[in-house]
Design an enzyme around this catalytic site. Structure first.
Site, PDB file in Angstrom:
ATOM      1  N   ASP A 106       0.867  -1.171   0.000  1.00 59.95           N
ATOM      2  CA  ASP A 106       0.000   0.000   0.000  1.00 59.95           C
ATOM      3  C   ASP A 106       0.914   1.235   0.000  1.00 59.95           C
ATOM      4  O   ASP A 106       1.430   1.620  -1.043  1.00 59.95           O
ATOM      5  CB  ASP A 106      -0.906  -0.116   1.225  1.00 59.95           C
ATOM      6  CG  ASP A 106      -2.005   0.927   1.296  1.00 59.95           C
ATOM      7  OD1 ASP A 106      -2.135   1.718   0.356  1.00 59.95           O
ATOM      8  OD2 ASP A 106      -2.737   0.968   2.292  1.00 59.95           O
ATOM      9  N   ARG A 168     -10.073 -13.372   5.910  1.00 61.65           N
ATOM     10  CA  ARG A 168      -8.834 -13.889   5.312  1.00 61.65           C
ATOM     11  C   ARG A 168      -9.090 -15.203   4.563  1.00 61.65           C
ATOM     12  O   ARG A 168      -8.328 -15.571   3.682  1.00 61.65           O
ATOM     13  CB  ARG A 168      -7.784 -14.159   6.394  1.00 61.65           C
ATOM     14  CG  ARG A 168      -7.292 -12.925   7.118  1.00 61.65           C
ATOM     15  CD  ARG A 168      -6.050 -13.266   7.925  1.00 61.65           C
ATOM     16  NE  ARG A 168      -5.721 -12.273   8.937  1.00 61.65           N
ATOM     17  CZ  ARG A 168      -4.990 -11.181   8.709  1.00 61.65           C
ATOM     18  NH1 ARG A 168      -4.530 -10.934   7.497  1.00 61.65           N
ATOM     19  NH2 ARG A 168      -4.725 -10.346   9.679  1.00 61.65           N
TER      20      ARG A 168
END
Ligand code: IMP
Ligand code: MG
Length: 178
Positions: A106, A168
């Protein structure tokens, strides 16, 4: 268009399971070619990269090992606030060719922290593979050698990526709608 709800938020499918596995096969082929005849250590970054690292590693046919580290944040006593410490190093990194395995890059802060540590520990070579990259958020100069998918600067979950620890386990990647 596949939509799901997690923790009261709506998400839409961004990258289906099949596309993920096809892309991973291509990344593995490329790594197998680039490192033919060499010994490498894959270094997965927990928790997010656990699925990607496993699926990628299954397709590697080099003399290779895999190890995992985790960035643990805790409140420091200094004014700088939270400090991130890397835990779980039990691999001798010195003179090894390391391939860092990330789920997503990111801002690049995490990656920078890891690369700094690898330099201190005298890795002989450092390569980066990430399943996802948000190019509009990435602020560092560290070259990313292998990129699965470039995605917009929106929050994503699934295939290892979480929202407050959940999601997840989703086999596909989903993006936040609302
Ligand atoms: P960075 O240090 O800003 O590059 O962020 C890297 C870490 O933040 C990743 O390893 C993820 O754990 C988390 N992260 C960044 N973007 C997302 C996202 O869209 N969904 C879930 N986790 C994310
Ligand atoms: Mg992560």
């Amino acid at each position: 268009m596949k939509e799901i709800r997690v923790l009261e938020k709506k998400f839409r499918e961004l990258i289906p399971e099949k596309e993920i596995s096809e892309r991973i096969a291509k990344l593995a082929d490329q790594i197998n070619k680039d490192f033919a005849g060499k010994e490498v250590v894959f270094l997965g970054i927990l928790n997010g990269a656990f699925l990607f690292a496993a699926d990628l590693f299954k397709r590697i046919d080099l003399k290779a090992r895999i190890s995992f580290v985790k960035l643990a944040s805790y409140e420091g006593t200094s004014s700088s606030g939270s400090i991130k410490e890397l835990i779980g190093w039990n691999e001798d990194i010195r003179n090894k060719c390391i391939i860092v395995v990330e789920d997503i890059v990111d801002t690049g802060n995490t990656l920078e922290r890891i690369v700094d540590e690898l330099v201190i520990r005298k890795a002989s070579g450092i390569k980066i593979v990430t399943l996802l990259l948000k190019p509009d958020a990435y602020k560092k100069d560290i070259p990313i050698d292998y990129i699965g998918f470039k995605i917009p600067n929106d929050f994503v979950i699934g295939y290892g990526l979480d929202i407050d620890g959940y999601a997840r386990n989703l086999p596909s990647i989903y993006t936040l709608i609302s």
